[in-house]
Design a protein around this motif. Structure first.
Motif, PDB file in Angstrom:
ATOM      1  N   TRP A  55      17.888 -14.365  24.647  1.00 42.17           N
ATOM      2  CA  TRP A  55      16.759 -13.709  25.302  1.00 42.17           C
ATOM      3  C   TRP A  55      17.050 -12.253  25.643  1.00 42.17           C
ATOM      4  CZ3 TRP A  55      15.648 -17.784  29.715  1.00 42.17           C
ATOM      5  CH2 TRP A  55      15.279 -18.999  29.129  1.00 42.17           C
ATOM      6  N   ILE A  56      18.224 -11.996  26.234  1.00 42.08           N
ATOM      7  CA  ILE A  56      18.460 -10.691  26.849  1.00 42.08           C
ATOM      8  C   ILE A  56      19.386  -9.789  26.046  1.00 42.08           C
ATOM      9  CG2 ILE A  56      20.425 -11.461  28.241  1.00 42.08           C
ATOM     10  CD1 ILE A  56      17.596  -9.038  29.347  1.00 42.08           C
ATOM     11  N   PHE A  57      20.261 -10.350  25.200  1.00 42.13           N
ATOM     12  CA  PHE A  57      21.249  -9.542  24.477  1.00 42.13           C
ATOM     13  C   PHE A  57      20.903  -9.301  23.018  1.00 42.13           C
ATOM     14  CE2 PHE A  57      24.934 -10.976  27.450  1.00 42.13           C
ATOM     15  CZ  PHE A  57      24.616  -9.968  28.336  1.00 42.13           C
ATOM     16  N   ASP A  58      20.015 -10.114  22.444  1.00 41.03           N
ATOM     17  CA  ASP A  58      19.756 -10.027  21.001  1.00 41.03           C
ATOM     18  C   ASP A  58      18.537  -9.141  20.737  1.00 41.03           C
ATOM     19  OD1 ASP A  58      20.000 -10.415  18.318  1.00 41.03           O
ATOM     20  OD2 ASP A  58      19.090 -12.405  18.292  1.00 41.03           O
ATOM     21  N   PHE A  59      18.803  -7.929  20.280  1.00 38.80           N
ATOM     22  CA  PHE A  59      17.737  -6.962  20.042  1.00 38.80           C
ATOM     23  C   PHE A  59      17.236  -7.045  18.606  1.00 38.80           C
ATOM     24  CE2 PHE A  59      19.872  -5.389  23.749  1.00 38.80           C
ATOM     25  CZ  PHE A  59      18.858  -4.826  24.514  1.00 38.80           C
ATOM     26  N   SER A  60      15.938  -6.885  18.428  1.00 39.28           N
ATOM     27  CA  SER A  60      15.351  -6.877  17.100  1.00 39.28           C
ATOM     28  C   SER A  60      15.748  -5.594  16.369  1.00 39.28           C
ATOM     29  CB  SER A  60      13.821  -6.963  17.189  1.00 39.28           C
ATOM     30  OG  SER A  60      13.414  -8.159  17.821  1.00 39.28           O
ATOM     31  N   ALA A  61      16.024  -5.735  15.082  1.00 41.85           N
ATOM     32  CA  ALA A  61      16.378  -4.574  14.261  1.00 41.85           C
ATOM     33  C   ALA A  61      16.082  -4.903  12.810  1.00 41.85           C
ATOM     34  CB  ALA A  61      17.849  -4.220  14.434  1.00 41.85           C
ATOM     35  N   GLY A  62      15.315  -4.054  12.150  1.00 45.18           N
ATOM     36  CA  GLY A  62      14.960  -4.323  10.772  1.00 45.18           C
ATOM     37  C   GLY A  62      14.178  -5.616  10.650  1.00 45.18           C
ATOM     38  N   ASP A  63      14.670  -6.511   9.778  1.00 43.26           N
ATOM     39  CA  ASP A  63      14.019  -7.806   9.593  1.00 43.26           C
ATOM     40  C   ASP A  63      14.476  -8.838  10.632  1.00 43.26           C
ATOM     41  OD1 ASP A  63      12.660  -6.861   7.382  1.00 43.26           O
ATOM     42  OD2 ASP A  63      14.265  -7.458   5.993  1.00 43.26           O
ATOM     43  N   HIS A  64      15.450  -8.474  11.428  1.00 46.66           N
ATOM     44  CA  HIS A  64      15.975  -9.410  12.415  1.00 46.66           C
ATOM     45  C   HIS A  64      15.098  -9.410  13.666  1.00 46.66           C
ATOM     46  CE1 HIS A  64      18.849 -11.640  14.870  1.00 46.66           C
ATOM     47  NE2 HIS A  64      18.743 -10.697  15.798  1.00 46.66           N
ATOM     48  N   VAL A  65      14.709 -10.603  14.120  1.00 46.63           N
ATOM     49  CA  VAL A  65      13.907 -10.765  15.329  1.00 46.63           C
ATOM     50  C   VAL A  65      14.790 -11.342  16.421  1.00 46.63           C
ATOM     51  CG1 VAL A  65      11.902 -11.887  16.366  1.00 46.63           C
ATOM     52  CG2 VAL A  65      11.824 -11.131  13.983  1.00 46.63           C
ATOM     53  N   GLY A  66      14.835 -10.657  17.567  1.00 46.78           N
ATOM     54  CA  GLY A  66      15.689 -11.067  18.659  1.00 46.78           C
ATOM     55  C   GLY A  66      14.946 -11.799  19.761  1.00 46.78           C
ATOM     56  N   GLY A  67      15.500 -11.760  20.970  1.00 49.27           N
ATOM     57  CA  GLY A  67      14.983 -12.535  22.084  1.00 49.27           C
ATOM     58  C   GLY A  67      13.812 -11.884  22.797  1.00 49.27           C
ATOM     59  N   TRP A  68      13.070 -12.701  23.521  1.00 50.99           N
ATOM     60  CA  TRP A  68      11.820 -12.241  24.135  1.00 50.99           C
ATOM     61  C   TRP A  68      12.059 -11.343  25.347  1.00 50.99           C
ATOM     62  CZ3 TRP A  68      10.257 -13.252  29.186  1.00 50.99           C
ATOM     63  CH2 TRP A  68      11.025 -14.176  29.898  1.00 50.99           C
ATOM     64  N   MET A  69      13.108 -11.587  26.099  1.00 52.04           N
ATOM     65  CA  MET A  69      13.315 -10.865  27.344  1.00 52.04           C
ATOM     66  C   MET A  69      13.652  -9.396  27.097  1.00 52.04           C
ATOM     67  SD  MET A  69      15.691 -12.146  30.535  1.00 52.04           S
ATOM     68  CE  MET A  69      14.833 -13.719  30.703  1.00 52.04           C
ATOM     69  N   ALA A  70      14.472  -9.155  26.092  1.00 52.01           N
ATOM     70  CA  ALA A  70      14.866  -7.779  25.775  1.00 52.01           C
ATOM     71  C   ALA A  70      13.806  -7.051  24.974  1.00 52.01           C
ATOM     72  CB  ALA A  70      16.182  -7.787  25.005  1.00 52.01           C
ATOM     73  N   ASN A  71      13.142  -7.753  24.049  1.00 53.92           N
ATOM     74  CA  ASN A  71      12.264  -7.083  23.099  1.00 53.92           C
ATOM     75  C   ASN A  71      10.782  -7.110  23.477  1.00 53.92           C
ATOM     76  OD1 ASN A  71      14.272  -6.495  20.809  1.00 53.92           O
ATOM     77  ND2 ASN A  71      14.623  -8.672  21.212  1.00 53.92           N
ATOM     78  N   ARG A  72      10.333  -8.150  24.140  1.00 55.88           N
ATOM     79  CA  ARG A  72       8.921  -8.226  24.532  1.00 55.88           C
ATOM     80  C   ARG A  72       8.724  -7.820  25.988  1.00 55.88           C
ATOM     81  NH1 ARG A  72       7.028 -14.019  21.784  1.00 55.88           N
ATOM     82  NH2 ARG A  72       7.739 -13.536  19.660  1.00 55.88           N
ATOM     83  N   LEU A  73       9.511  -8.407  26.853  1.00 61.74           N
ATOM     84  CA  LEU A  73       9.394  -8.083  28.271  1.00 61.74           C
ATOM     85  C   LEU A  73       9.908  -6.681  28.572  1.00 61.74           C
ATOM     86  CD1 LEU A  73       8.794  -8.954  31.214  1.00 61.74           C
ATOM     87  CD2 LEU A  73      11.116  -9.909  31.294  1.00 61.74           C
ATOM     88  N   GLY A  74      11.020  -6.301  27.954  1.00 61.09           N
ATOM     89  CA  GLY A  74      11.613  -4.996  28.217  1.00 61.09           C
ATOM     90  C   GLY A  74      12.516  -4.971  29.436  1.00 61.09           C
ATOM     91  N   ALA A  75      13.054  -6.131  29.817  1.00 67.20           N
ATOM     92  CA  ALA A  75      14.002  -6.178  30.932  1.00 67.20           C
ATOM     93  C   ALA A  75      15.323  -5.554  30.495  1.00 67.20           C
ATOM     94  CB  ALA A  75      14.230  -7.618  31.381  1.00 67.20           C
ATOM     95  N   LEU A  76      16.056  -4.989  31.453  1.00 65.76           N
ATOM     96  CA  LEU A  76      17.313  -4.317  31.171  1.00 65.76           C
ATOM     97  C   LEU A  76      18.478  -5.096  31.779  1.00 65.76           C
ATOM     98  CD1 LEU A  76      16.302  -0.612  31.957  1.00 65.76           C
ATOM     99  CD2 LEU A  76      16.335  -1.762  29.725  1.00 65.76           C
ATOM    100  N   ASP A  77      19.532  -5.252  31.002  1.00 66.18           N
ATOM    101  CA  ASP A  77      20.745  -5.922  31.478  1.00 66.18           C
ATOM    102  C   ASP A  77      21.880  -5.438  30.593  1.00 66.18           C
ATOM    103  OD1 ASP A  77      22.796  -7.522  32.281  1.00 66.18           O
ATOM    104  OD2 ASP A  77      21.717  -9.420  32.103  1.00 66.18           O
ATOM    105  N   PHE A  78      22.677  -4.513  31.097  1.00 63.90           N
ATOM    106  CA  PHE A  78      23.672  -3.871  30.242  1.00 63.90           C
ATOM    107  C   PHE A  78      24.788  -4.824  29.842  1.00 63.90           C
ATOM    108  CE2 PHE A  78      27.129  -1.037  29.039  1.00 63.90           C
ATOM    109  CZ  PHE A  78      26.452  -0.129  28.244  1.00 63.90           C
ATOM    110  N   ALA A  79      25.296  -5.620  30.783  1.00 64.70           N
ATOM    111  CA  ALA A  79      26.478  -6.427  30.460  1.00 64.70           C
ATOM    112  C   ALA A  79      26.462  -7.830  31.043  1.00 64.70           C
ATOM    113  CB  ALA A  79      27.749  -5.701  30.921  1.00 64.70           C
ATOM    114  N   GLY A  80      25.320  -8.315  31.559  1.00 65.10           N
ATOM    115  CA  GLY A  80      25.295  -9.727  31.903  1.00 65.10           C
ATOM    116  C   GLY A  80      24.856 -10.135  33.285  1.00 65.10           C
ATOM    117  N   GLY A  81      24.038  -9.362  33.957  1.00 67.29           N
ATOM    118  CA  GLY A  81      23.532  -9.793  35.258  1.00 67.29           C
ATOM    119  C   GLY A  81      22.732 -11.071  35.164  1.00 67.29           C
TER     120      GLY A  81
END
Length: 448
Positions: free
Chosen positions: A158-184
């Motif tokens: 959800w929070i660490f896997d960012f979408s790039a190119g054809d790769h689709v990542g998690g909802w929290m980082a890419n759709r919601l836009g929540a920030l978590d640099f290293a694991g809060g």
């Protein structure tokens, strides 16, 4: 933290960034024995080895599970709705080896994968502190493996896997836009919520709230805390995935938050209890580091000092909640990691600044939008980790039993489970010789 996109095109390895990431992974690995010593010193002497074994057992189990399936769930192509990745995509790290894969950003995907796997190890190890003194070791290992797959890996996606190119990542980082640099969220809130759930399932220790259950060896606690702090520089700065300016800022922020967290806790102790303790210093340092973990890449050093101070103050108060509400969180995983993780993740919405990152928080004119996103991330992470971890613990308790027998708990889990004791207080040789003494001239025996 962004994930390298796996491709089949050849790319030149950036040896500097790769060396930094591998060094950071080694520092995170050092946090495992650091956590084991930190927790080992906090429990009673009859449970030291079991506590250390629970942390090292988590290392062994989680690392195997991560390579087999866990990494794929966390960083594989999304299967449905940004909830989890394809569990078979990188089974056993297939299609990730140098002869068949390329690297993007100059970092081998295997380096990123093992770095992330050690995050999972530390997170699981933290949970052990909530259920110290009373847990069956075999059941704990089962829990660690399954928990990695059903709790940690999805939240990491959800929070660490960012979408790039054809790769689709998690909802929290890419759709919601929540920030978590290293694991809060993925590390701190997840471990705290999971620890609370399992502690509620297992129940309180015998004598909880009545008998003294003080740390048996504060020297171990301080040594473990120092190793944790040292490793935390890799935990946070390594999440920049490059040996550059961001890593340097994160390094400074990690140092400053640990310092102010320590000082704030000591001030609270001085006014509340009349004295500042070494145990409080270690706890405050960890609280500051916990809180800065999500925020370290988004705030200034002054902001990091505020984060640490707030966490040290709030967590010092939160550790007393278990007596008020009756849950037995043995080593204050809830009071420090859950509460500290919430503090740090939410403060991003207040203290983030474009001087460091790409967004301004409320105090820098950015409005409440980011704060709202952070609150959603905190709430969902807590509810998911608490619910699924609790159900898993209930299932294992019904099937194989999660708690040791009452008699064994009284005797001590070290001797019962591992047939060992941490401290051999008897003579090394076991021999004895006669010693003349006393007015009666009688023989006295003295162990050598």
């Amino acid at each position: 933290m962004s994930s390298p996109l796996l491709t089949t095109a050849a790319a030149t390895v950036n040896t500097g960034d790769t060396a930094w990431l591998l060094t950071s992974a080694a520092l995170v690995m050092l946090m495992v024995p650091g956590l084991a010593l930190f927790y080992g010193g906090m429990v009673r002497s009859k449970s030291v080895l079991n506590m250390i074994m629970m942390v090292f057992g988590a290392l062994a189990v989680v690392a195997v599970v991560w390579v087999l399936v866990g990494y794929s769930i966390a960083f594989g192509d999304d299967v449905v709705g940004g909830l989890f990745g394809n569990p078979l995509q990188y089974l056993g790290f297939k299609d990730m080896l140098p002869d068949v894969t390329g690297e993007t950003g100059g970092i081998p995907v295997t380096a990123f994968a093992v770095f992330q796997g050690l995050f999972a190890v530390v997170t699981c190890g933290l949970i052990a502190g909530a259920i110290a003194d009373r847990t069956r070791f075999g059941t704990w290992l089962l829990f660690a493996g399954i928990w990695t797959l059903v709790v940690y890996a999805p939240i990491a996606h959800w929070i660490f896997d960012f979408s790039a190119g054809d790769h689709v990542g998690g909802w929290m980082a890419n759709r919601l836009g929540a920030l978590d640099f290293a694991g809060g969220t993925a590390v701190e809130i997840t471990s705290g919520a999971s620890g609370l759930a399992v502690a509620l399932v297992i129940g309180t220790r015998l004598g909880f709230g009545r008998d003294p259950m003080k740390p048996h060896n504060l020297t171990l606690v301080m040594l473990g805390a120092g190793l944790l702090w040292f490793g935390w520089f890799g935990f946070n700065s390594g999440s920049a995935l490059a040996a550059g300016n961001t890593a340097a800022i994160v390094f400074v922020n990690t140092l400053m938050a640990g310092c102010t967290g320590c000082l704030a806790w000591l001030v609270v102790e001085r006014f509340r209890d009349g004295h500042a303790t070494s145990f409080g210093a270690a706890s405050g340092m960890v609280a500051g580091l916990v809180a800065i973990t999500p925020a370290c890449g988004f705030v200034t050093p002054l902001g990091a000092m505020v984060v640490g101070a707030v966490a040290g103050t709030v967590c010092a108060a939160a550790i007393g909640w278990k007596y008020k509400f009756g849950y037995d969180d043995s080593l204050d995983v809830v009071g420090v990691h859950l509460v500290g993780g919430l503090v740090g993740t939410l403060l991003i919405g207040l203290l983030a600044t474009t001087d460091v990152a790409h967004v301004d928080g409320l105090f820098y004119g950015g409005g409440v939008d980011q704060l709202g996103k952070q609150a959603v991330a905190c709430t969902v992470t807590f509810l998911y980790a608490f619910t699924v971890s609790g159900l898993l613990a209930l299932l294992l308790d019904r099937m194989v039993g999660f708690r040791v027998d009452e008699e064994h708990e009284l005797t001590g889990v070290d001797l019962v489970i591992h047939a060992e004791t941490a401290y051999d207080l008897h003579a090394a040789t076991g021999g004895a010789r006669p010693h003349l003494g006393g007015g009666s001239g009688s023989l006295q025996m003295r162990n050598e």
